[in-house]
Design a protein around this motif. Structure first.
Motif, PDB file in Angstrom:
ATOM      1  N   PRO A 152       0.810  -1.232   0.000  1.00 33.43           N
ATOM      2  CA  PRO A 152       0.000   0.000   0.000  1.00 33.43           C
ATOM      3  C   PRO A 152       0.831   1.264   0.000  1.00 33.43           C
ATOM      4  N   GLN A 153       2.104   1.147   0.338  1.00 35.16           N
ATOM      5  CA  GLN A 153       2.956   2.339   0.320  1.00 35.16           C
ATOM      6  C   GLN A 153       3.086   2.920  -1.083  1.00 35.16           C
ATOM      7  N   TYR A 154       2.885   2.081  -2.123  1.00 29.32           N
ATOM      8  CA  TYR A 154       2.992   2.594  -3.482  1.00 29.32           C
ATOM      9  C   TYR A 154       1.820   3.502  -3.827  1.00 29.32           C
ATOM     10  N   ALA A 155       0.634   3.146  -3.355  1.00 30.64           N
ATOM     11  CA  ALA A 155      -0.515   4.038  -3.558  1.00 30.64           C
ATOM     12  C   ALA A 155      -0.285   5.355  -2.827  1.00 30.64           C
ATOM     13  N   ALA A 156       0.263   5.263  -1.618  1.00 29.55           N
ATOM     14  CA  ALA A 156       0.539   6.478  -0.850  1.00 29.55           C
ATOM     15  C   ALA A 156       1.568   7.345  -1.570  1.00 29.55           C
ATOM     16  N   ARG A 157       2.622   6.722  -2.096  1.00 28.07           N
ATOM     17  CA  ARG A 157       3.638   7.490  -2.824  1.00 28.07           C
ATOM     18  C   ARG A 157       3.052   8.149  -4.057  1.00 28.07           C
ATOM     19  N   MET A 158       2.196   7.419  -4.753  1.00 33.04           N
ATOM     20  CA  MET A 158       1.583   7.959  -5.967  1.00 33.04           C
ATOM     21  C   MET A 158       0.756   9.201  -5.654  1.00 33.04           C
ATOM     22  N   LEU A 159      -0.118   9.088  -4.670  1.00 33.66           N
ATOM     23  CA  LEU A 159      -0.992  10.208  -4.314  1.00 33.66           C
ATOM     24  C   LEU A 159      -0.206  11.368  -3.727  1.00 33.66           C
ATOM     25  N   SER A 160       0.803  11.051  -2.934  1.00 29.09           N
ATOM     26  CA  SER A 160       1.619  12.102  -2.326  1.00 29.09           C
ATOM     27  C   SER A 160       2.403  12.866  -3.384  1.00 29.09           C
ATOM     28  N   ALA A 161       2.947  12.146  -4.365  1.00 24.37           N
ATOM     29  CA  ALA A 161       3.720  12.793  -5.420  1.00 24.37           C
ATOM     30  C   ALA A 161       2.842  13.735  -6.236  1.00 24.37           C
ATOM     31  N   LEU A 162       1.629  13.293  -6.533  1.00 25.36           N
ATOM     32  CA  LEU A 162       0.718  14.131  -7.319  1.00 25.36           C
ATOM     33  C   LEU A 162       0.299  15.375  -6.539  1.00 25.36           C
ATOM     34  N   SER A 163      -0.138  15.157  -5.303  1.00 22.51           N
ATOM     35  CA  SER A 163      -0.608  16.306  -4.515  1.00 22.51           C
ATOM     36  C   SER A 163       0.529  17.274  -4.226  1.00 22.51           C
ATOM     37  N   GLY A 164       1.746  16.745  -4.060  1.00 20.64           N
ATOM     38  CA  GLY A 164       2.889  17.598  -3.783  1.00 20.64           C
ATOM     39  C   GLY A 164       3.218  18.554  -4.912  1.00 20.64           C
ATOM     40  N   ARG A 165       2.802  18.211  -6.120  1.00 22.89           N
ATOM     41  CA  ARG A 165       2.999  19.075  -7.280  1.00 22.89           C
ATOM     42  C   ARG A 165       1.710  19.757  -7.721  1.00 22.89           C
ATOM     43  N   GLY A 166       0.700  19.738  -6.837  1.00 20.70           N
ATOM     44  CA  GLY A 166      -0.530  20.455  -7.138  1.00 20.70           C
ATOM     45  C   GLY A 166      -1.417  19.792  -8.165  1.00 20.70           C
ATOM     46  N   ILE A 167      -1.273  18.483  -8.352  1.00 19.80           N
ATOM     47  CA  ILE A 167      -2.119  17.749  -9.303  1.00 19.80           C
ATOM     48  C   ILE A 167      -3.214  17.045  -8.516  1.00 19.80           C
ATOM     49  N   ALA A 168      -4.450  17.425  -8.770  1.00 21.13           N
ATOM     50  CA  ALA A 168      -5.580  16.876  -8.014  1.00 21.13           C
ATOM     51  C   ALA A 168      -5.933  15.485  -8.523  1.00 21.13           C
ATOM     52  N   ALA A 169      -5.933  14.504  -7.622  1.00 16.49           N
ATOM     53  CA  ALA A 169      -6.354  13.144  -7.952  1.00 16.49           C
ATOM     54  C   ALA A 169      -7.840  13.004  -7.652  1.00 16.49           C
ATOM     55  N   GLY A 170      -8.598  12.521  -8.617  1.00 20.23           N
ATOM     56  CA  GLY A 170     -10.034  12.371  -8.441  1.00 20.23           C
ATOM     57  C   GLY A 170     -10.402  10.949  -8.071  1.00 20.23           C
ATOM     58  N   ALA A 171     -11.062  10.252  -8.992  1.00 20.44           N
ATOM     59  CA  ALA A 171     -11.437   8.854  -8.759  1.00 20.44           C
ATOM     60  C   ALA A 171     -10.179   8.009  -8.603  1.00 20.44           C
ATOM     61  N   PHE A 172     -10.289   6.932  -7.813  1.00 20.19           N
ATOM     62  CA  PHE A 172      -9.138   6.097  -7.478  1.00 20.19           C
ATOM     63  C   PHE A 172      -9.572   4.636  -7.498  1.00 20.19           C
ATOM     64  N   SER A 173      -8.727   3.774  -8.038  1.00 17.83           N
ATOM     65  CA  SER A 173      -8.985   2.331  -7.963  1.00 17.83           C
ATOM     66  C   SER A 173      -7.652   1.606  -7.896  1.00 17.83           C
ATOM     67  N   ALA A 174      -7.656   0.423  -7.273  1.00 18.89           N
ATOM     68  CA  ALA A 174      -6.410  -0.317  -7.089  1.00 18.89           C
ATOM     69  C   ALA A 174      -6.656  -1.807  -7.217  1.00 18.89           C
ATOM     70  N   SER A 175      -5.651  -2.497  -7.766  1.00 17.74           N
ATOM     71  CA  SER A 175      -5.644  -3.953  -7.827  1.00 17.74           C
ATOM     72  C   SER A 175      -4.199  -4.391  -7.642  1.00 17.74           C
ATOM     73  N   GLN A 176      -3.962  -5.695  -7.670  1.00 19.87           N
ATOM     74  CA  GLN A 176      -2.592  -6.180  -7.524  1.00 19.87           C
ATOM     75  C   GLN A 176      -1.699  -5.733  -8.671  1.00 19.87           C
ATOM     76  N   LEU A 177      -2.305  -5.469  -9.853  1.00 21.97           N
ATOM     77  CA  LEU A 177      -1.515  -5.153 -11.032  1.00 21.97           C
ATOM     78  C   LEU A 177      -1.534  -3.684 -11.426  1.00 21.97           C
ATOM     79  N   ARG A 178      -2.493  -2.916 -10.906  1.00 20.07           N
ATOM     80  CA  ARG A 178      -2.613  -1.536 -11.376  1.00 20.07           C
ATOM     81  C   ARG A 178      -3.251  -0.649 -10.333  1.00 20.07           C
ATOM     82  N   ILE A 179      -2.727   0.577 -10.207  1.00 19.41           N
ATOM     83  CA  ILE A 179      -3.367   1.625  -9.423  1.00 19.41           C
ATOM     84  C   ILE A 179      -3.627   2.793 -10.373  1.00 19.41           C
ATOM     85  N   SER A 180      -4.879   3.231 -10.445  1.00 16.59           N
ATOM     86  CA  SER A 180      -5.269   4.277 -11.384  1.00 16.59           C
ATOM     87  C   SER A 180      -5.927   5.438 -10.652  1.00 16.59           C
ATOM     88  N   VAL A 181      -5.690   6.644 -11.141  1.00 13.38           N
ATOM     89  CA  VAL A 181      -6.380   7.827 -10.654  1.00 13.38           C
ATOM     90  C   VAL A 181      -6.790   8.660 -11.867  1.00 13.38           C
TER      91      VAL A 181
END
Length: 419
Positions: free
Chosen positions: A355-384
């Motif tokens: 789950p740390q990868y989802a956290a890194r993904m969202l943190s990296a986006l928000s840290g650069r001012g990119i708003a993440a909307g809908a979110f979904s996750a599976s073993q093979l893919r995390i999408s926003v």
């Protein structure tokens, strides 16, 4: 000797010289005595031009006629490729999807292959002729042409390889293989020399243009390997296979690629209370209309009713809006369509276990001012979903965040990128 099935994308056939180069490559394989079948896409931007012309003539044209029109692009490519081979002294025959015996079903523009009668192709191959097949098309039970959707020539090639007894399918385009991101956006993208079939399927469905997602799924079902390479650079490429033979999951890099899809819209519908779960009706209709849905969510509202969210191709919004409007509750906000978003995904293995990868993904986006909307996750893919204007920046940011950039000593990707 065995059968070789090769597919060449439209950019590989875009000019006369490109087409002659492909013919020379095919002729060299045929000279070894192996049976050779070639599947071709429409040349260059032909499909886009035909769609644009159809829109100018009649923006509301019937899907049947649109498919009749679009199929001519691949038919022309097949005929020209056969002519180029004949000029080299290599016997060749061009076949349309119907002449190849490809039976398809489904709505116009979204057909699926249900069977291939290979008798004619087998006869030609046994006679020593190269068979050049127009991809992207088949005929339905009524004899009407039906196209298979963007990238459908990949699926044609995989289906042909399976039916003709090939052990693998070769897909040639204008990139050196499958890369860790779109090299037009990320010049430091890495070549992935081998990939599991399930990872490639996720990449394709999430927006990677190098392969048609249904082609990868079909290859997995048929036990076929796929080789993706550059049409002008033998020896490069990516091998896509059913299982990762060498590495254990725990030793693999969890994130392998960053993929984006600009052709996305987020649809949300709020339904009133009903005896039957309205989600059942929604997904039944999606299946009937062959509309792929991603990042789906269903929430039961307090007091009855449901809120259903899904991401669909932008080109299919009109079809989705039509039937969802009939199930929406009263109120101006009961059905909303946000077509200002894009989908950005990280693809790999074991992502839910980390789950740390989802956290890194969202943190990296928000840290650069990119708003993440809908979110979904599976073993093979995390999408926003992100604002479409920020999609390219998000891809570059995440590629660097997950340490996918090529090292300074790596061979640079100097070959042309796919369009």
């Amino acid at each position: 000797m065995g059968t070789v099935v090769q597919k060449f994308g439209g950019s590989s056939l875009a000019t006369t010289e490109h087409l002659r180069r492909v013919a020379r490559r095919v002729a060299r394989v045929a000279a070894t005595g192996r049976r050779v079948a070639v599947v071709v896409s429409a040349r260059g931007k032909t499909t886009d031009q035909l769609i644009r012309t159809a829109g100018e003539i009649n923006p509301d044209a019937d899907g049947r006629e649109v498919d009749q029109l679009l199929a001519t692009g691949e038919a022309a490519s097949a005929a020209l490729t056969a002519m180029a081979l004949q000029r080299l002294g290599t016997p060749a025959t061009a076949l349309s999807g119907a002449q190849t015996g490809i039976l398809a079903a489904g709505p116009p523009g979204a057909g699926v292959i249900v069977a291939i009668d290979t008798e004619r192709a087998e006869r030609l191959l046994d006679a020593g002729r190269v068979v050049v097949v127009a991809g992207f098309q088949g005929v339905d039970a009524h004899g009407d042409i039906i196209t298979l959707g963007r990238g459908g020539s990949d699926t044609t090639a995989v289906a042909a390889a399976a039916e003709l007894g090939a052990t693998h399918c070769e897909i040639y385009t204008d990139v050196p293989g499958v890369l860790s991101a779109d090299p037009r956006l990320v010049p430091a993208a890495r070549l992935l020399p081998r990939l599991d079939m399930d990872v490639m399927a996720e990449m394709a469905f999430a927006g990677a243009k190098v392969m048609h997602s249904r082609a990868v799924e079909l290859a997995a079902l048929c036990g076929l390997d796929i080789h993706v390479g550059h049409s002008a650079a033998p020896g490069t490429g990516t091998r896509i296979h059913a299982k990762d033979e060498d590495d254990m999951l725990e030793t693999q890099a969890a994130v392998m690629a960053v993929v984006h899809d600009q052709d996305a819209a987020r649809v949300t519908v709020r339904t009133a209370g009903a005896a039957e779960n309205p989600a059942l009706t929604v997904f039944r209709e999606l299946g009937r209309r062959a509309v792929p849905a991603d990042m789906t969510s269903v929430h039961e509202e307090r007091g009855g009713g449901h809120t259903i969210g899904l991401t669909v191709p932008h080109t299919r919004v009109a079809a989705v809006r039509e039937f969802l409007a009939a199930h929406a509750a009263d109120g101006a906000d009961a059905l909303t369509v946000d077509d200002s978003v894009a989908k950005v995904s990280i693809v790999g293995k074991g992502l839910l276990s980390r789950p740390q990868y989802a956290a890194r993904m969202l943190s990296a986006l928000s840290g650069r001012g990119i708003a993440a909307g809908a979110f979904s996750a599976s073993q093979l893919r995390i999408s926003v979903t992100v604002p479409r204007a920020d999609a390219h920046r998000a891809v570059r940011l995440l590629h660097t965040e997950f340490e996918l950039d090529a090292s300074p000593g790596d061979t640079p990707l100097t070959l042309a990128t796919r369009t």
